[in-house]
Design a protein around this motif. Structure first.
Motif, PDB file in Angstrom:
ATOM      1  N   ASP A  43       0.836  37.492  10.537  1.00 16.98           N
ATOM      2  CA  ASP A  43       2.004  37.372  11.393  1.00 16.98           C
ATOM      3  C   ASP A  43       1.951  36.039  12.142  1.00 16.98           C
ATOM      4  OD1 ASP A  43       3.982  37.616  13.370  1.00 16.98           O
ATOM      5  OD2 ASP A  43       3.609  39.755  13.660  1.00 16.98           O
ATOM      6  N   PRO A  44       2.975  35.167  11.997  1.00 11.95           N
ATOM      7  CA  PRO A  44       2.945  33.885  12.713  1.00 11.95           C
ATOM      8  C   PRO A  44       2.938  34.028  14.222  1.00 11.95           C
ATOM      9  CG  PRO A  44       5.097  34.252  11.690  1.00 11.95           C
ATOM     10  CD  PRO A  44       4.174  35.305  11.154  1.00 11.95           C
ATOM     11  N   CYS A  45       3.295  35.211  14.720  1.00 13.02           N
ATOM     12  CA  CYS A  45       3.243  35.432  16.158  1.00 13.02           C
ATOM     13  C   CYS A  45       1.819  35.316  16.691  1.00 13.02           C
ATOM     14  CB  CYS A  45       3.830  36.802  16.490  1.00 13.02           C
ATOM     15  SG  CYS A  45       4.174  37.065  18.239  1.00 13.02           S
ATOM     16  N   ARG A  46       0.843  35.496  15.814  1.00 14.08           N
ATOM     17  CA  ARG A  46      -0.556  35.370  16.232  1.00 14.08           C
ATOM     18  C   ARG A  46      -0.852  33.972  16.761  1.00 14.08           C
ATOM     19  NH1 ARG A  46      -3.891  39.433  14.882  1.00 14.08           N
ATOM     20  NH2 ARG A  46      -3.147  41.012  13.393  1.00 14.08           N
ATOM     21  N   ASN A  47      -0.108  32.990  16.283  1.00 14.61           N
ATOM     22  CA  ASN A  47      -0.384  31.601  16.653  1.00 14.61           C
ATOM     23  C   ASN A  47       0.708  30.996  17.531  1.00 14.61           C
ATOM     24  OD1 ASN A  47      -2.749  31.470  14.881  1.00 14.61           O
ATOM     25  ND2 ASN A  47      -1.273  31.549  13.208  1.00 14.61           N
ATOM     26  N   LEU A  48       1.584  31.842  18.048  1.00 12.82           N
ATOM     27  CA  LEU A  48       2.697  31.354  18.851  1.00 12.82           C
ATOM     28  C   LEU A  48       2.220  30.948  20.243  1.00 12.82           C
ATOM     29  CD1 LEU A  48       5.802  30.971  19.011  1.00 12.82           C
ATOM     30  CD2 LEU A  48       5.930  33.290  19.935  1.00 12.82           C
ATOM     31  N   ILE A  49       2.617  29.744  20.663  1.00 11.36           N
ATOM     32  CA  ILE A  49       2.331  29.272  22.015  1.00 11.36           C
ATOM     33  C   ILE A  49       3.518  29.651  22.896  1.00 11.36           C
ATOM     34  CG2 ILE A  49       1.866  27.275  23.473  1.00 11.36           C
ATOM     35  CD1 ILE A  49      -0.385  27.939  21.543  1.00 11.36           C
ATOM     36  N   VAL A  50       3.280  30.405  23.945  1.00 15.00           N
ATOM     37  CA  VAL A  50       4.342  30.893  24.825  1.00 15.00           C
ATOM     38  C   VAL A  50       4.438  29.997  26.049  1.00 15.00           C
ATOM     39  CG1 VAL A  50       5.169  32.833  26.190  1.00 15.00           C
ATOM     40  CG2 VAL A  50       3.992  33.248  24.024  1.00 15.00           C
ATOM     41  N   GLY A  51       5.595  29.377  26.230  1.00 14.60           N
ATOM     42  CA  GLY A  51       5.826  28.565  27.417  1.00 14.60           C
ATOM     43  C   GLY A  51       4.868  27.403  27.572  1.00 14.60           C
ATOM     44  N   GLY A  52       4.285  26.933  26.455  1.00 14.42           N
ATOM     45  CA  GLY A  52       3.337  25.841  26.526  1.00 14.42           C
ATOM     46  C   GLY A  52       1.982  26.228  27.081  1.00 14.42           C
ATOM     47  N   LEU A  53       1.750  27.529  27.236  1.00 14.49           N
ATOM     48  CA  LEU A  53       0.476  27.994  27.789  1.00 14.49           C
ATOM     49  C   LEU A  53      -0.609  27.930  26.719  1.00 14.49           C
ATOM     50  CD1 LEU A  53       1.767  31.097  29.801  1.00 14.49           C
ATOM     51  CD2 LEU A  53       1.110  28.857  30.719  1.00 14.49           C
ATOM     52  N   ASP A  54      -1.657  27.173  26.972  1.00 12.97           N
ATOM     53  CA  ASP A  54      -2.759  27.017  26.025  1.00 12.97           C
ATOM     54  C   ASP A  54      -3.643  28.257  26.060  1.00 12.97           C
ATOM     55  OD1 ASP A  54      -4.924  26.306  24.476  1.00 12.97           O
ATOM     56  OD2 ASP A  54      -5.186  24.331  25.396  1.00 12.97           O
ATOM     57  N   PRO A  55      -3.787  28.966  24.918  1.00 11.81           N
ATOM     58  CA  PRO A  55      -4.659  30.153  24.913  1.00 11.81           C
ATOM     59  C   PRO A  55      -6.067  29.870  25.416  1.00 11.81           C
ATOM     60  CG  PRO A  55      -3.390  30.026  22.880  1.00 11.81           C
ATOM     61  CD  PRO A  55      -3.166  28.723  23.605  1.00 11.81           C
ATOM     62  N   ALA A  56      -6.523  28.626  25.271  1.00 13.95           N
ATOM     63  CA  ALA A  56      -7.870  28.283  25.730  1.00 13.95           C
ATOM     64  C   ALA A  56      -7.998  28.390  27.248  1.00 13.95           C
ATOM     65  CB  ALA A  56      -8.229  26.870  25.281  1.00 13.95           C
ATOM     66  N   ASP A  57      -6.864  28.328  27.936  1.00 13.70           N
ATOM     67  CA  ASP A  57      -6.886  28.424  29.394  1.00 13.70           C
ATOM     68  C   ASP A  57      -6.792  29.863  29.899  1.00 13.70           C
ATOM     69  OD1 ASP A  57      -6.989  25.650  29.560  1.00 13.70           O
ATOM     70  OD2 ASP A  57      -4.801  25.451  29.635  1.00 13.70           O
ATOM     71  N   SER A  58      -6.562  30.811  28.988  1.00 15.00           N
ATOM     72  CA  SER A  58      -6.444  32.204  29.394  1.00 15.00           C
ATOM     73  C   SER A  58      -7.811  32.794  29.689  1.00 15.00           C
ATOM     74  CB  SER A  58      -5.762  33.018  28.280  1.00 15.00           C
ATOM     75  OG  SER A  58      -5.780  34.402  28.582  1.00 15.00           O
ATOM     76  N   ARG A  59      -7.866  33.704  30.617  1.00 14.28           N
ATOM     77  CA  ARG A  59      -9.148  34.340  30.949  1.00 14.28           C
ATOM     78  C   ARG A  59      -9.513  35.433  29.959  1.00 14.28           C
ATOM     79  NH1 ARG A  59      -8.993  39.256  33.190  1.00 14.28           N
ATOM     80  NH2 ARG A  59      -6.944  40.085  33.774  1.00 14.28           N
ATOM     81  N   VAL A  60      -8.575  35.812  29.071  1.00 16.24           N
ATOM     82  CA  VAL A  60      -8.857  36.869  28.101  1.00 16.24           C
ATOM     83  C   VAL A  60      -8.589  36.366  26.692  1.00 16.24           C
ATOM     84  CG1 VAL A  60      -8.289  38.701  29.732  1.00 16.24           C
ATOM     85  CG2 VAL A  60      -6.516  37.821  28.231  1.00 16.24           C
ATOM     86  N   HIS A  61      -9.218  37.019  25.720  1.00 11.65           N
ATOM     87  CA  HIS A  61      -9.033  36.673  24.318  1.00 11.65           C
ATOM     88  C   HIS A  61      -7.917  37.538  23.737  1.00 11.65           C
ATOM     89  CE1 HIS A  61     -13.548  35.316  24.204  1.00 11.65           C
ATOM     90  NE2 HIS A  61     -12.784  34.520  24.919  1.00 11.65           N
ATOM     91  N   ALA A  62      -6.685  37.271  24.152  1.00 12.53           N
ATOM     92  CA  ALA A  62      -5.554  38.059  23.680  1.00 12.53           C
ATOM     93  C   ALA A  62      -4.302  37.194  23.725  1.00 12.53           C
ATOM     94  CB  ALA A  62      -5.368  39.314  24.531  1.00 12.53           C
ATOM     95  N   SER A  63      -3.433  37.388  22.744  1.00 11.18           N
ATOM     96  CA  SER A  63      -2.155  36.693  22.694  1.00 11.18           C
ATOM     97  C   SER A  63      -1.107  37.542  23.409  1.00 11.18           C
ATOM     98  CB  SER A  63      -1.733  36.457  21.243  1.00 11.18           C
ATOM     99  OG  SER A  63      -0.371  36.107  21.149  1.00 11.18           O
ATOM    100  N   VAL A  64      -0.367  36.918  24.318  1.00  7.83           N
ATOM    101  CA  VAL A  64       0.585  37.660  25.146  1.00  7.83           C
ATOM    102  C   VAL A  64       1.561  38.466  24.296  1.00  7.83           C
ATOM    103  CG1 VAL A  64       2.492  37.412  26.772  1.00  7.83           C
ATOM    104  CG2 VAL A  64       0.415  36.061  27.092  1.00  7.83           C
ATOM    105  N   LEU A  65       2.323  37.800  23.431  1.00  5.45           N
ATOM    106  CA  LEU A  65       3.340  38.502  22.655  1.00  5.45           C
ATOM    107  C   LEU A  65       2.734  39.360  21.556  1.00  5.45           C
ATOM    108  CD1 LEU A  65       6.294  35.969  22.340  1.00  5.45           C
ATOM    109  CD2 LEU A  65       6.036  37.910  23.873  1.00  5.45           C
ATOM    110  N   MET A  66       1.608  38.926  21.005  1.00  9.49           N
ATOM    111  CA  MET A  66       0.977  39.728  19.958  1.00  9.49           C
ATOM    112  C   MET A  66       0.531  41.078  20.507  1.00  9.49           C
ATOM    113  SD  MET A  66       0.473  39.345  16.727  1.00  9.49           S
ATOM    114  CE  MET A  66      -0.238  40.459  15.513  1.00  9.49           C
ATOM    115  N   GLU A  67      -0.004  41.079  21.721  1.00  6.96           N
ATOM    116  CA  GLU A  67      -0.447  42.329  22.324  1.00  6.96           C
ATOM    117  C   GLU A  67       0.732  43.247  22.630  1.00  6.96           C
ATOM    118  OE1 GLU A  67      -3.537  43.604  22.936  1.00  6.96           O
ATOM    119  OE2 GLU A  67      -4.248  41.941  21.735  1.00  6.96           O
ATOM    120  N   ILE A  68       1.778  42.679  23.208  1.00 10.00           N
ATOM    121  CA  ILE A  68       2.923  43.503  23.585  1.00 10.00           C
ATOM    122  C   ILE A  68       3.577  44.124  22.357  1.00 10.00           C
ATOM    123  CG2 ILE A  68       5.258  43.430  24.581  1.00 10.00           C
ATOM    124  CD1 ILE A  68       4.165  41.218  26.461  1.00 10.00           C
TER     125      ILE A  68
END
Length: 406
Positions: A43-68
């Protein structure tokens, strides 16, 4: 009783957020949702950047939209264009109650997944399709995302944009997708009920265009009734009834009033905000006068609310019987005691031990929240699902070597 759909199997061939979010809701309600992903990245949503937010800056290992849109599912990686992959998909469909997809008619036909071909695998499977513009008509094969099919084409942006705005309103990520997904999930539940009663497995169709039209149905109806392009609204910050408006506090926050029955609530409200004079002012009572003198009333309320911070108004209005609310930030919603008391969050732990929250489907049964679940890793359950289909390890290894599965 969150497992109303225990025993129901959903095979999902869908990507991004709209249709997958329907699968997430069905999973919250107890269904076993098997997400079929390709063998070239999923699913390309796995690699979607939301609002320019870098996943590397997240405190958790989860994609926002992928989880929802995908929590609670199992993922299998299959090349459905290969002979072996098609056999596996056929086995999955043969055991499924629902086939859920956002593939358009053309790609479905090229993949050998027309309605008659799907029925060959399983004549009793419910086929549920979500699209941009619907399954019929000249643009049935045209793709759609919510910013286009829901917000723009359905009239939502026009209906919500006030006259003095330079640009049309925009939306947050997946705004129309998630509304459309829960609607599609409800349609699938109705189809399951119908099949249980009659034995007939209906085709379920919904679209982002239909969802957007439903969201602004009053505006569309008024366009037909009165020959207008929108229900009249005043300049930004105004309302025909000043007791149904938003007011800025001293610290730059906002209070939303919804005192629809102003004659019932106005006097007591004015006393609570420290302006009993407004409650007996003949310019503002009864409601007809309040509407006629809306500019003066709005000015008085703006001045009053601007005198104190939000915390003051939250305390002053704590016992207000009329409806009102703070315009909350998403971070404040995370701490909303009402949302917490009702189990509206799923609290999950990632592989690094960090807890994170996502939002569950907005329907519960018997006051029971769904169990907390995360989204599957890409192809995480491939071997598990193949074993359930009766394949042995030699067959699974052969399928992997052939590139038919991940």
């Amino acid at each position: 009783m969150s497992g109303l759909l225990d025993g129901v199997t959903v095979v999902e061939l869908a990507s991004w957020t709209y249709v997958p979010s329907a699968g997430a809701a069905l999973s919250d309600w107890g269904a076993d949702v098997i997400k079929v992903e390709d063998v070239r990245g999923g699913d390309p949503c796995r690699n979607l950047i939301v609002g320019g937010l870098d996943p590397a800056d997240s405190r958790v290992h989860a994609s926002v939209l992928m989880e929802i849109g995908n929590h609670g599912k199992r993922s299998i990686g299959v090349d459905i264009k290969s002979a072996m992959g098609r056999t596996i998909l056929g086995e999955l469909l043969g055991r499924a109650d629902v086939f859920l997809t956002n593939w358009l008619p053309g790609p479905l036909a090229r993949a050998g997944l027309t309605v008659p071909q799907i029925r060959e695998f399983n004549p009793d499977v419910i086929i549920a399709r979500g699209s941009g513009q619907g399954s019929r008509g000249p643009e049935k094969d045209r793709g759609g995302f919510d910013a286009a099919s829901y917000l723009a084409r359905a009239g939502v942006a026009h209906a919500l944009t006030v006259a003095d705005q330079e640009f049309p309103v925009t939306q947050t990520p997946a705004f129309g997708d998630l509304q459309g997904g829960i609607t599609l999930a409800g349609g699938i539940a109705a189809a399951l009920f119908h099949r249980e009663r009659t034995g007939h497995a209906p085709i379920v169709d919904s679209s982002l265009l239909a969802q957007g039209m439903w969201a602004v149905a009053p505006d569309i109806a008024a366009a037909d009734y009165f020959g207008i392009d929108r229900i009249p609204v005043g300049p930004a910050g105004t309302a025909p009834n000043p007791a149904v408006n938003r007011y800025r506090t001293r610290d730059g926050r906002w209070v939303q009033l919804v005192l629809l029955q102003a004659d019932r609530f106005w006097r007591g409200f004015c006393e609570r905000i420290g302006r009993p004079d407004l409650g007996v002012d003949e310019r503002f009572t009864p409601l007809a006068n309040l509407v006629v003198n809306q500019e003066a009333a709005t000015a008085e309320l703006r001045h009053t609310f601007a005198e104190h911070d939000l915390s003051h108004w939250q305390q002053a209005l704590a016992n207000e019987p009329g409806v009102w609310a703070t315009i909350a930030t998403p971070r404040e919603v995370l701490d909303d005691p009402q949302a917490q008391a009702n189990g509206y969050f799923l609290t999950v732990t990632d592989d690094a031990g960090q807890q994170y929250r996502t939002v569950s489907a907005p329907v519960q049964f018997d006051e029971t929240p769904p169990p907390p679940t995360r989204a599957p890793e890409y192809g995480e359950h491939t071997e598990e699902i193949l074993l359930e289909l009766g394949m042995d390890w030699d067959q699974i290894i052969a399928a992997k070597d052939a590139g038919a599965v991940l």
